[in-house]
Structures are given as structure tokens and as C-alpha cells.
Design a protein around this motif. Structure first.
Motif, PDB file in Angstrom:
ATOM      1  N   LEU B  56       0.865  -1.177   0.000  1.00 44.37           N
ATOM      2  CA  LEU B  56       0.000   0.000   0.000  1.00 44.37           C
ATOM      3  C   LEU B  56       0.902   1.228   0.000  1.00 44.37           C
ATOM      4  CD1 LEU B  56      -3.130   0.356   0.403  1.00 44.37           C
ATOM      5  CD2 LEU B  56      -2.608   0.785   2.810  1.00 44.37           C
ATOM      6  N   LEU B  76       3.713   0.179   2.605  1.00 46.44           N
ATOM      7  CA  LEU B  76       3.455  -0.758   3.700  1.00 46.44           C
ATOM      8  C   LEU B  76       3.021  -2.109   3.129  1.00 46.44           C
ATOM      9  CD1 LEU B  76       3.092  -0.586   6.906  1.00 46.44           C
ATOM     10  CD2 LEU B  76       0.658  -0.373   6.414  1.00 46.44           C
ATOM     11  N   THR B  91       0.833  -6.295   9.976  1.00 49.17           N
ATOM     12  CA  THR B  91       1.105  -4.855   9.963  1.00 49.17           C
ATOM     13  C   THR B  91      -0.104  -4.080   9.440  1.00 49.17           C
ATOM     14  OG1 THR B  91       3.324  -5.506   9.323  1.00 49.17           O
ATOM     15  CG2 THR B  91       2.811  -3.176   9.184  1.00 49.17           C
ATOM     16  N   GLN B  94      -2.965  -4.304  11.899  1.00 50.13           N
ATOM     17  CA  GLN B  94      -2.746  -3.408  13.045  1.00 50.13           C
ATOM     18  C   GLN B  94      -3.109  -1.961  12.688  1.00 50.13           C
ATOM     19  OE1 GLN B  94       1.342  -3.933  14.192  1.00 50.13           O
ATOM     20  NE2 GLN B  94       1.020  -5.998  14.970  1.00 50.13           N
ATOM     21  N   ARG B  95      -2.881  -1.615  11.426  1.00 49.78           N
ATOM     22  CA  ARG B  95      -3.158  -0.230  11.000  1.00 49.78           C
ATOM     23  C   ARG B  95      -4.651  -0.017  10.691  1.00 49.78           C
ATOM     24  NH1 ARG B  95      -1.272   4.107   7.454  1.00 49.78           N
ATOM     25  NH2 ARG B  95      -3.051   5.505   7.698  1.00 49.78           N
ATOM     26  N   HIS B  98      -9.005  -1.761  13.031  1.00 47.57           N
ATOM     27  CA  HIS B  98     -10.025  -1.155  13.899  1.00 47.57           C
ATOM     28  C   HIS B  98     -11.293  -0.786  13.110  1.00 47.57           C
ATOM     29  CE1 HIS B  98      -7.760   2.308  12.425  1.00 47.57           C
ATOM     30  NE2 HIS B  98      -8.874   2.995  12.554  1.00 47.57           N
ATOM     31  N   ARG B 116       0.767 -16.853  21.227  1.00 48.41           N
ATOM     32  CA  ARG B 116       2.054 -16.350  20.746  1.00 48.41           C
ATOM     33  C   ARG B 116       3.177 -17.348  21.040  1.00 48.41           C
ATOM     34  NH1 ARG B 116       3.326 -10.532  22.669  1.00 48.41           N
ATOM     35  NH2 ARG B 116       4.878 -10.656  21.009  1.00 48.41           N
ATOM     36  N   GLU B 137      -7.987  -6.837  24.423  1.00 48.65           N
ATOM     37  CA  GLU B 137      -8.183  -5.599  25.194  1.00 48.65           C
ATOM     38  C   GLU B 137      -8.063  -4.353  24.310  1.00 48.65           C
ATOM     39  OE1 GLU B 137      -5.282  -6.195  28.300  1.00 48.65           O
ATOM     40  OE2 GLU B 137      -6.858  -6.901  29.636  1.00 48.65           O
ATOM     41  N   LYS B 138      -8.828  -4.299  23.259  1.00 46.62           N
ATOM     42  CA  LYS B 138      -8.911  -3.163  22.330  1.00 46.62           C
ATOM     43  C   LYS B 138      -7.680  -2.989  21.433  1.00 46.62           C
ATOM     44  CE  LYS B 138     -12.035  -0.291  25.075  1.00 46.62           C
ATOM     45  NZ  LYS B 138     -12.151   0.953  25.818  1.00 46.62           N
ATOM     46  N   LYS B 139      -6.649  -3.835  21.637  1.00 48.74           N
ATOM     47  CA  LYS B 139      -5.451  -3.704  20.804  1.00 48.74           C
ATOM     48  C   LYS B 139      -5.482  -4.777  19.719  1.00 48.74           C
ATOM     49  CE  LYS B 139      -2.588  -2.020  24.565  1.00 48.74           C
ATOM     50  NZ  LYS B 139      -1.760  -2.442  25.685  1.00 48.74           N
ATOM     51  N   ILE B 140      -5.205  -4.348  18.488  1.00 45.68           N
ATOM     52  CA  ILE B 140      -5.184  -5.319  17.396  1.00 45.68           C
ATOM     53  C   ILE B 140      -3.756  -5.832  17.229  1.00 45.68           C
ATOM     54  CG2 ILE B 140      -5.472  -5.609  14.905  1.00 45.68           C
ATOM     55  CD1 ILE B 140      -7.824  -3.603  15.262  1.00 45.68           C
ATOM     56  N   TRP B 141      -3.619  -7.153  17.342  1.00 47.36           N
ATOM     57  CA  TRP B 141      -2.291  -7.762  17.296  1.00 47.36           C
ATOM     58  C   TRP B 141      -1.928  -8.231  15.897  1.00 47.36           C
ATOM     59  CZ3 TRP B 141       1.512  -8.386  21.053  1.00 47.36           C
ATOM     60  CH2 TRP B 141       1.196  -7.763  22.259  1.00 47.36           C
ATOM     61  N   PRO B 156       3.674 -11.613  14.104  1.00 47.12           N
ATOM     62  CA  PRO B 156       5.123 -11.565  13.867  1.00 47.12           C
ATOM     63  C   PRO B 156       5.917 -11.912  15.138  1.00 47.12           C
ATOM     64  CG  PRO B 156       4.190  -9.342  13.877  1.00 47.12           C
ATOM     65  CD  PRO B 156       3.048 -10.297  14.003  1.00 47.12           C
TER      66      PRO B 156
END
Lengths: 312, 156
Positions: B56, B76, B91, B94-95, B98, B116, B137-141, B156
Motif C-alpha cells: 500500500l 506498507l 502490519t 494493526q493499522r 479497527h 504467541r 483488550e482493544k489492541k489489534i495484534w 510476527p
């Protein structure tokens, strides 16, 4: 270029030549004995809610305080908190960086749609800051001459989720013509005097110039940047050193060689005008519009920033 | 005997190619169908391709001047082609994850740690089989694969 540890006891003698230009010189020397506060920049490209980061770090035992007048910047206590080992770092929500390091990009004022060259980009704190400032919509060419440093830059671009940058591996002095750059950042390699302070080991770290002629390299980079930017475009020249030979004298060289003017900027940190005379040499009067930042006034690294407009 | 074809590395030709309209449609439709992320999200970006990777990159006013530069990386890493499937990169998730509305797997911190560490978990959920977004917990891994009662990590 060799590295040498500068003992704290040697600092007063080393910096003595700057006594007349550094305001409240004794206070400056005293300040060097204190370690640098820890700061980070929040990356909203990846983290749409700052609460996620703030609560996450607090849960791990850090205290986080917003920095007044610097949106997206936060100070962390304790200052040896391992930010680099946190989830927030790993996921690219934060970029640890010192405050004054944000100033060159503020002067650059990146806008969406602009072609921007970051000439000495690695490891990428400023490249990623440019991307954020333009909401990932400027076209950024992030260049560095060293492959090992470029690898770190690429890793940081990926970590922060930047899609608006391409990377190149040119010597800045010979960066090829052809791209109509609107803006160029030259965050030049320098002696790094602005970083000198007592480390956790009780010593100051600095890079000795050795046989490397830094001002010659800096002049080469700045002149090339000026020739690469389009007429009416902006070049921001910055260093983290106090040495006028790497700052005003470099910009003075450009002002005498090319049709350029310095643009005054508003900064959120205390600063002083560029100097117009040093060791008997008189500089171009425009240099008064450049800005000097000192560690004891900013609680950060010493910096020099000049925003230069290409007239013809 | 037929000479084995070797892929040549062209040091001077590293610029990824801009993909066709159809290929772009295919990649962006995958993101929309799989995660509910609308193609307009990426309207200001080009999709470029190197071998099996899609990148991208912000849409410049003009691409040609940039193509004269010898580049190391462009943009990216967005999506990969894995055999006949498309796979989102962690990656990129994660961007942009959401914005997703479906095929998101919410894990607790202990489950995430285990995934993991062990790379796969026994896992039952009311999801379509395929690539999923791993969230904690609201974080995208990043990216996982849900198939046959298992969750496989591509983090990763």
C-alpha cells in the motif's frame, strides 16, 4: 569517526567556548548532571484512542503526563522505564523521542499531497512524525546513506504502520534530481553536543570528530537539498549540536551561494535567535531568524533549526 | 535436458508494479468481504505488487518522477498471495483492523500469550473459516487463521 567518553569533569572546559552564547551558562553546566527526561510521541495512525496507551502504560507501572503545548507528546516517569519493551511500543502505538527532536518537523509543516524528502532519515523519528503530521497523505522519500541505519528506518516505518514513505539509499550530497520536492528536511549528521549530559553511568557520551570534516558534509547536504527543492519550496536544516560551525556557518554558506531566505517560526519550546557573529566572523543577518534550543531551557536535547525558503 | 529457469535479481528494477484495476478490485474485495472494511478506506492509496506481495503506497500527484529513484522499500506490506488465497499482513491489520466489522477474534491476555508461545490453540467460535483479526483488550495484534477448530498464529 571514533567515539570517546567525555567525563563530566571535562564538560566545563569543553563547553567553555560557548559561554557567551549559551544563556545562564552555569545553570547549563549544572543541568548536564541530570539525566534526560523520558518522552514518547503517540502514533494515532495506529492507535485511534490515546486512552489505550495511557492506561496500558500506567498498568505496567509508568506515570504518563501530557506535555503542554505539544499535542501527542507525553513525559514518562520513572525516566528509566523500559518503553521499548512494552506492548505499546511493539504494536507501534508510541515512538520514544526527545522533545526538541520534534521541532524540525514542526518547522517543516508537512501537508497532504506534498513531495517531501527526509534526506538523513534513519532511524525514522522525524520521518514517522512527518507521516503523522500529514495524516499519511504526503509522499515521503526517506533516505539514508547507510544500509544498517536504513534497516532500522524500515523497521520503524513498518512498526508505525506508515504507508506514505518509500526508502532510498543515496549519499545525500548526490541525491538524484527529478522529483519536484515541495519540502526537504536535512537533519544533518553532527557532533551531537546538544545530547551531552550525564548518562546513567555518570559520564557524558559524545562522538569525537576525528578526521571527519562535519561542516563540509553539512554544507554539501544543505546545498544539494536546496538545489533539489522546487522554487518557492522549503528546506529545514537542523542539528542537535551547539557548535556554530555546524549551524549558522553552514546556513550562512548557503545564503551566500544561493537565493534563499530564512523564515521565522513559532515553536512551543523556549528558544533564542541564531547568532550572527562567531569568533570574529560575521554571518548573514537573516540568521537571526534561525532558532537555538538549549537543554536546560527545554528539558531536552540542544537543537538548532533553520527554515529556509528557496527564492529562485 | 531443459535448462532450469532461475529468477534473476535486477538491482536496477526494484520498483514494484502498479497493479491492474481488476487485481486491485480483487484485493480490496477480499478486505471488504472478509473483514467488512470498505474499499473507500484505501482510495488515497495505490496498490503495488512485487512477486506475491501487495504494498500500500500513498497516491502521489505523479508517480513517474518517483519511479526514477532506486528504491529499497515502497509503502506498507499490505496483503500476500499464499497459493490461491489472499492473506492480510499483521502490519496492515494493526493499522486498519479497527475498521473491521467481522471475523475478529477477541482473546484474553492469557490466551494471547499462549497463542504467541505455542503458535496454535484449540478454538471454537461462530466464525467463517479463514484469516481472522486477533484482538486483545482493544489492541489489534494482527493475523491468525481459524480452521478446523484451531486458531493458528501469524503474529510476527
Amino acid at each position: 569517526m571514533g567515539t570517546k567518553m567525555l567525563e563530566l569533569s571535562e564538560a566545563p572546559a569543553y563547553f567553555e567556548r560557548y559561554r557567551k552564547i549559551i544563556p545562564r551558562f552555569e545553570e547549563f553546566l549544572e543541568h548536564l548532571k541530570r539525566p534526560l527526561p523520558l518522552y514518547f510521541r503517540l502514533n494515532e495512525l495506529k492507535c485511534p484512542q490515546e486512552e489505550i496507551v495511557l492506561k496500558g502504560l500506567e498498568r505496567q507501572g509508568a506515570k504518563v503526563f501530557p506535555v503542554p503545548n505539544l499535542p501527542r507528546f507525553f513525559r514518562v516517569e520513572p525516566r528509566d522505564f523500559p518503553l521499548g519493551n512494552t506492548e505499546e511500543y511493539y504494536l507501534g502505538y508510541i515512538y520514544p523521542m526527545t522533545l526538541s527532536s520534534a521541532l524540525p518537523v514542526m518547522a517543516l509543516e508537512p501537508q497532504p499531497g506534498e513531495y517531501i524528502l527526509d534526506m538523513c532519515a534513519a532511524p525514522g523519528s522525524k520521518t514517522t512524525q512527518i507521516a503523522q503530521a500529514a495524516n499519511d497523505q504526503a509522499v515521503i522519500v526517506a533516505n539514508d546513506r547507510r544500509l544498517d541505519r536504513l534497516t532500522a528506518l524500515v523497521a520503524n516505518l513498518k512498526r508505525l504502520g506508515v504507508a506514505s514513505a518509500l526508502t532510498t539509499l543515496y549519499r545525500g550530497e548526490v541525491f538524484p534530481f527529478g522529483v519536484p520536492f515541495d519540502k526537504i528536511l536535512v537533519d544533518a549528521p553532527c557532533s551531537g553536543e546538544g545530547r551531552y549530559r550525564q548518562g546513567y553511568e555518570g559520564e557524558l557520551l559524545y562522538q569525537k570528530e576525528g578526521h571527519t570534516n562535519l561542516p563540509a558534509i553539512q554544507k554539501g547536504l544543505l546545498v544539494r537539498a536546496f538545489d533539489l527543492v522546487k522554487v518557492g519550496g522549503i528546506v529545514v536544516y537542523s542539528t542537535c549540536t551547539i557548535n556554530p560551525e555546524e549551524n549558522e556557518m553552514v546556513v550562512d554558506y548557503l545564503l551566500r551561494k544561493r537565493q534563499a531566505q530564512i523564515i521565522s517560526c513559532q515553536y512551543p519550546l523556549p528558544h533564542h535567535p541564531g547568532i550572527t557573529e562567531w569568533e570574529g566572523r560575521v554571518f548573514h543577518p537573516e540568521l537571526i531568524k534561525a532558532a537555538r534550543f538549549y537543554p536546560h531551557e527545554t528539558e531536552s536535547v540542544g537543537f538548532f533549526v533553520a527554515k529556509i525558503k528557496r527564492l529562485f | 535436458m531443459k535448462k532450469k529457469r532461475r529468477k534473476k535479481i535486477h538491482k536496477e528494477a526494484k520498483w514494484p508494479r502498479v497493479i491492474s484495476f481488476e487485481e486491485r478490485e480483487e484485493v480490496l474485495s477480499f478486505w471488504e468481504e472478509r473483514f467488512g472494511i470498505p474499499p473507500e478506506t484505501f482510495e488515497n492509496y495505490l496498490l503495488l505488487s512485487t512477486a506475491k506481495n501487495y504494498w500500500l503506497f500513498v497516491k502521489p500527484p505523479e508517480l513517474r518522477p518517483l519511479q526514477n529513484l532506486q528504491v529499497q522499500t515502497v509503502g506498507l506490506l499490505f496483503t500476500r498471495r499464499v497459493s490461491k488465497w489472499l492473506k492480510p499482513t499483521s502490519t496492515a491489520l494493526q493499522r486498519f483492523g479497527h475498521l473491521a466489522t467481522k471475523n475478529i477474534v477477541e482473546l484474553g491476555p492469557l490466551e494471547l500469550d499462549r497463542l504467541r508461545r505455542e503458535k496454535r490453540l484449540e478454538f471454537e467460535a461462530d466464525l467463517e473459516e479463514g484469516y481472522v483479526i486477533i484482538k486483545c483488550e482493544k489492541k489489534i495484534w494482527g493475523c491468525g487463521l481459524y480452521a478446523k477448530g484451531k486458531l493458528i498464529s501469524y503474529l510476527p
